[in-house]
Design an enzyme around this catalytic site. Structure first.
Site, PDB file in Angstrom:
ATOM      1  N   GLU A 116      82.634  32.572 -64.360  1.00 52.18           N
ATOM      2  CA  GLU A 116      84.028  32.426 -65.141  1.00 52.18           C
ATOM      3  C   GLU A 116      84.477  33.393 -65.958  1.00 52.18           C
ATOM      4  OE1 GLU A 116      85.829  30.215 -63.498  1.00 52.18           O
ATOM      5  OE2 GLU A 116      84.521  28.789 -62.785  1.00 52.18           O
ATOM      6  N   ASP A 257      82.981  30.634 -51.543  1.00 53.39           N
ATOM      7  CA  ASP A 257      84.060  31.172 -51.486  1.00 53.39           C
ATOM      8  C   ASP A 257      84.358  32.705 -51.820  1.00 53.39           C
ATOM      9  OD1 ASP A 257      83.928  30.213 -53.970  1.00 53.39           O
ATOM     10  OD2 ASP A 257      85.964  28.854 -53.896  1.00 53.39           O
ATOM     11  N   GLU A 350      90.717  17.864 -53.514  1.00 51.85           N
ATOM     12  CA  GLU A 350      89.728  18.572 -53.440  1.00 51.85           C
ATOM     13  C   GLU A 350      89.035  18.651 -52.115  1.00 51.85           C
ATOM     14  OE1 GLU A 350      90.123  20.852 -55.640  1.00 51.85           O
ATOM     15  OE2 GLU A 350      88.463  20.538 -57.159  1.00 51.85           O
ATOM     16  N   GLU A 371      94.724  28.489 -54.250  1.00 50.92           N
ATOM     17  CA  GLU A 371      94.564  29.057 -53.076  1.00 50.92           C
ATOM     18  C   GLU A 371      95.487  28.907 -51.591  1.00 50.92           C
ATOM     19  OE1 GLU A 371      92.491  27.361 -55.034  1.00 50.92           O
ATOM     20  OE2 GLU A 371      90.917  28.783 -55.359  1.00 50.92           O
ATOM     21  N   THR A 474      89.667  37.492 -57.900  1.00 51.60           N
ATOM     22  CA  THR A 474      89.758  36.137 -57.360  1.00 51.60           C
ATOM     23  C   THR A 474      90.370  35.182 -58.291  1.00 51.60           C
ATOM     24  OG1 THR A 474      88.329  34.348 -56.314  1.00 51.60           O
ATOM     25  CG2 THR A 474      87.507  35.192 -58.264  1.00 51.60           C
TER      26      THR A 474
HETATM   27  C1  DMJ Z   1      89.800  30.219 -59.622  1.00 51.33           C
HETATM   28  O1  DMJ Z   1      89.197  30.139 -61.001  1.00 51.33           O
HETATM   29  C2  DMJ Z   1      89.462  31.227 -58.873  1.00 51.33           C
HETATM   30  O2  DMJ Z   1      90.226  31.381 -57.811  1.00 51.33           O
HETATM   31  C3  DMJ Z   1      88.136  30.818 -58.256  1.00 51.33           C
HETATM   32  O3  DMJ Z   1      87.759  31.838 -57.329  1.00 51.33           O
HETATM   33  C4  DMJ Z   1      88.114  29.537 -57.540  1.00 51.33           C
HETATM   34  N1  DMJ Z   1      88.640  28.539 -58.419  1.00 51.33           N
HETATM   35  C5  DMJ Z   1      89.650  28.795 -59.251  1.00 51.33           C
HETATM   36  C6  DMJ Z   1      91.075  28.208 -58.514  1.00 51.33           C
HETATM   37  O4  DMJ Z   1      90.707  27.262 -57.819  1.00 51.33           O
END
Ligand code: DMJ
Length: 724
Positions: A116, A257, A350, A371, A474
């Protein structure tokens, strides 16, 4: 039989027609109105964060206060910075950057998630650093290879790097920002937590000149690839000390992912074809074992037996990734499936059970995730299909209707009754609002498909910026790919960040002395060859890319030269000051000369010449040393540079008091010796090279020519986008 066929045709036509009829038409005005609605939505959440929550990490939108969640580092503020530039709010961006630079201190005794912190903090700082020139901010000489936001990002990366000091090279999941891996920390990390660094760390390496970050991130990716099951799938959690999979479910969603996402994006951004090959291999088995009627399920990584027939909200990034590799038709089918779940509840839960067609018990929340809208934005950019605008508007309406509170936007606790929960994750401002805004702002600079750019002259030479092809990490932080080619000249073994730190604490006279010390230091053996390994033209993908140059319509390309140009006396620094051309030949000049000699004396074998056309032949320009592509002449291993910089040698020459000052600062960083770690990684060669790795190198590629950069940015975008 014919009757049945006829009835089927009628049904299909009727369905198609009803779909056609229900698609709304959007005028340019309609789209802009939606964009302005998103701007207001952002503003409401952002103002509320500042008013009620800052300096905490997140806003609590029901209690109207704040709380620390991921790291006690004002997460939402940093995660949001680049969105201010994207919306053109430069005044606010400059104001907040000043606050961050003045107040932010990562030297804290706090345990954080490595993943994170990387995607949200390092990604946020890097993106803000790269976009800062747009805001009119006064830039440090040497930008983009230098600057306070870059130094801050590197400071955080140096604190995370100790997590990678494991037997497998895969990182721990948690680190203490001050002291390294916490005692007793679990050795289990999820797959995404291992494989989601190459964008941020690659960017850092290419800007700072220190290969440590990119090598470490790449090594972790290779580790995952190496540990895939015999049928080619990866699991969900792995022990980073033993390499044993502790959760063996294979899927494309939560826990995995962004590993897949970074293989694709890393390949494009950093020009590493082997990453794309790794993705293509993974893709084949994903399609074979996990894909069912344009949904993706979970299966055992060893045999591919289905274990969980569910769709996860997090999986919705996948169609966006497919669109990046030119598979928008498949992606459109998948997004229709995902959108049908959104329509069922007004949000995506979810977890959604594909068997029962319902949200899975205790996984019914929607924490304002980006997403689905992310994929919609990519697909609209590629197809311009208005149904995607309608999907985007659906999402906007749901959020406005059910998540809005007087002081922000709230997580939906249960998509079935739209109950709210007191949390607004930072990705709502960093990602969800950004992708919505960009969907409704087709002319935003972020969508530039590589048809115009800006030339700047920096102390490190010419640099082209803002030429499009932006790659989102991401967490939706855009990285300008062309800027990654701006820093080679400045990095001939000198770490500018460290030089700058020293420069700031010396007075004028000592600075003159200090700079002359640096000038006097001979370059370390081979340090200049780092980027020799970065671009390869040995596989079909890249050969095609070169050939594409000849087909590219260069007449559309314009270079806007609006920052600085060369002056009569020499070069103009980016801050406006004039810089005389050094009387003595610079290190870069010497280097160019030796490279030119090298090229002229190289007996390139005939077959290589045929398969690798020189760019000069294609663009019909004079051959410059930077244009030349030659087959690799020497074993790559022998060319690996050490990651220590010659600035460290310079530091040793400084008065003791200054050395103490610098060392005391360094001592507060995590206890890991990165130099030893990287030497160990190189020596061990634990993971074999992917066969698609580096047979030909881009010679020294400090700054590819304009046409090459145009291709780099343009090749990921298809014809339709260029036509817009
Ligand atoms: C974000 O922190 C990023 O996109 C991560 O790759 C996945 N989770 C969250 C959003 O859902």
């Amino acid at each position: 039989m014919y009757n049945k066929l006829f009835i089927n045709i009628i049904i299909i036509l009727t369905l198609k027609c009803s779909i056609c009829l229900s698609i709304r038409e959007y005028t340019k005005d309609d789209i802009l109105k939606l964009r302005e609605e998103v701007r207001e939505m952002f503003q409401h959440a952002y103002d509320s964060y500042l008013k009620y929550a800052y300096p905490y990490d997140e806003l609590r939108p029901l209690s109207c206060d704040g709380m620390d969640t991921w790291g006690s580092y004002s997460l939402t503020l940093i995660d949001t910075l680049d969105m201010l530039v994207i919306m053109g709010n430069y005044t606010e961006f400059n104001r907040v950057v000043d606050i961050v630079l003045e107040k932010q201190n990562f030297d804290t005794d706090i345990n954080v998630s490595v993943f994170e912190t990387n995607i949200r903090i390092i990604g946020g700082l890097l993106s803000a650093h790269l976009l800062s020139y747009k805001s009119g901010m006064k830039l440090e000489p040497g930008w983009p290879c230098n600057g306070p936001l870059l130094r801050l990002a590197e400071d955080v990366a140096q604190r995370l790097i100790a997590a990678f000091d494991t037997t497998t090279g895969m990182p721990y999941g948690t680190i203490n920002l001050r002291s390294g891996v916490p005692p007793g920390e679990t050795t289990i990390t999820c797959t995404a937590g291992v494989g989601t660094y190459i964008i941020e760390f690659g960017t850092l390496s290419r800007l700072t000149g220190d290969p440590l970050y990119e090598e470490v991130a790449y090594n972790a990716l290779k580790a995952l690839y190496h540990h895939k099951s015999p049928i080619g799938l990866v699991g969900n959690h792995i022990d980073v000390m033993t390499g044993r999979w502790t959760a063996q479910d294979a899927g494309i969603g939560g826990g995995v992912d962004s590993y897949f996402e970074y293989l694709v994006k890393g390949a494009i951004l950093l020009e590493r074809p082997e990453l794309m090959s790794m993705f293509n291999e993974a893709r084949q088995v994903i399609d074979k074992y996990l894909k069912k009627d344009d949904w993706y399920v979970w299966a055992t990584m060893l045999k591919g037996h289905v274990t969980l027939p569910v769709f996860q909200s997090l999986e919705s990034y996948w169609p966006g990734v497919l669109s990046l590799i030119g598979e928008s038709a498949t992606a459109m089918r998948i997004i229709h499936n995902y959108h049908s779940v959104w329509k069922q509840y007004g949000f995506t839960p979810e977890v959604y059970n594909l068997g029962t067609g319902e949200a899975s018990p205790s996984r019914e929340s929607y924490p304002l995730r980006p997403e689905l809208i992310e994929s919609i934005m990519y697909l609209y950019r590629d197809t311009r299909d208005p149904i995607l605008l309608q999907m985007g508007e659906d999402i906007l309406r749901s959020i406005q209707h059910s998540a809005r509170t007087p002081c922000g936007f709230a997580t939906i606790k249960d998509v079935r009754d739209h109950r709210k929960e007191d949390r607004m994750e930072s990705f709502f401002l960093a990602e969800t609002t950004k992708y919505l805004y960009l969907l409704f702002d087709p002319d935003n600079f972020i969508h530039n498909p590589g048809v115009h750019g800006t030339v700047i002259n920096t102390p490190n030479g010419e640099c082209i910026v803002d030429m499009g092809g932006y790659m989102f990490n991401t967490e939706a932080h855009p990285i300008d790919p062309t800027m990654l080619y701006c820093c080679h000249e400045s990095r001939q073994g000198i770490n500018v960040s460290e030089v700058h730190r020293i420069y700031k604490i010396l007075d004028d006279e000592d600075n003159i002395h200090f700079m002359s010390l640096i000038d006097a230091i001979e370059p370390e053996q081979n340090t200049t060859s780092y980027y020799k390994d970065s671009v390869y033209y040995d596989d079909p993908m890249n050969s095609a890319k070169i050939m594409d140059l000849s087909q590219f319509d260069h007449s559309n390309a314009q270079v806007v030269n609006d920052i600085k140009t060369e002056s009569t006396t020499g070069y103009v620094n980016i801050d406006g000051s004039e810089r005389e051309k050094p009387e003595n030949e610079s290190l870069g000049d010497k280097l160019k000369e030796s490279i030119t000699n090298y090229y002229n004396n190289t007996n390139v074998n005939e077959s290589d010449k045929e398969t690798v056309p020189e760019v000069s032949e294609i663009v019909n320009e004079k051959v410059e040393v930077d244009d030349i592509i030659v087959p690799q002449k020497v074993e790559t291993e022998k060319l690996q540079p050490p990651s220590s910089t010659k600035t460290k040698a310079a530091v040793k020459m400084l008065p003791q008091v200054i050395q103490d000052f610098l060392n005391s600062d360094w001592k507060s960083k995590p206890k890991c010796e990165p130099q030893h770690m990287i030497e160990r990684i190189r020596k061990e060669k634990r993971y074999p090279k992917h066969p698609d790795t580096r047979k030909y190198n881009f010679l020294l590629t400090p700054a590819p020519t304009f046409m090459q950069r145009l291709a780099i940015a343009g090749e990921i975008l298809n014809k339709k986008q260029l036509d817009l």
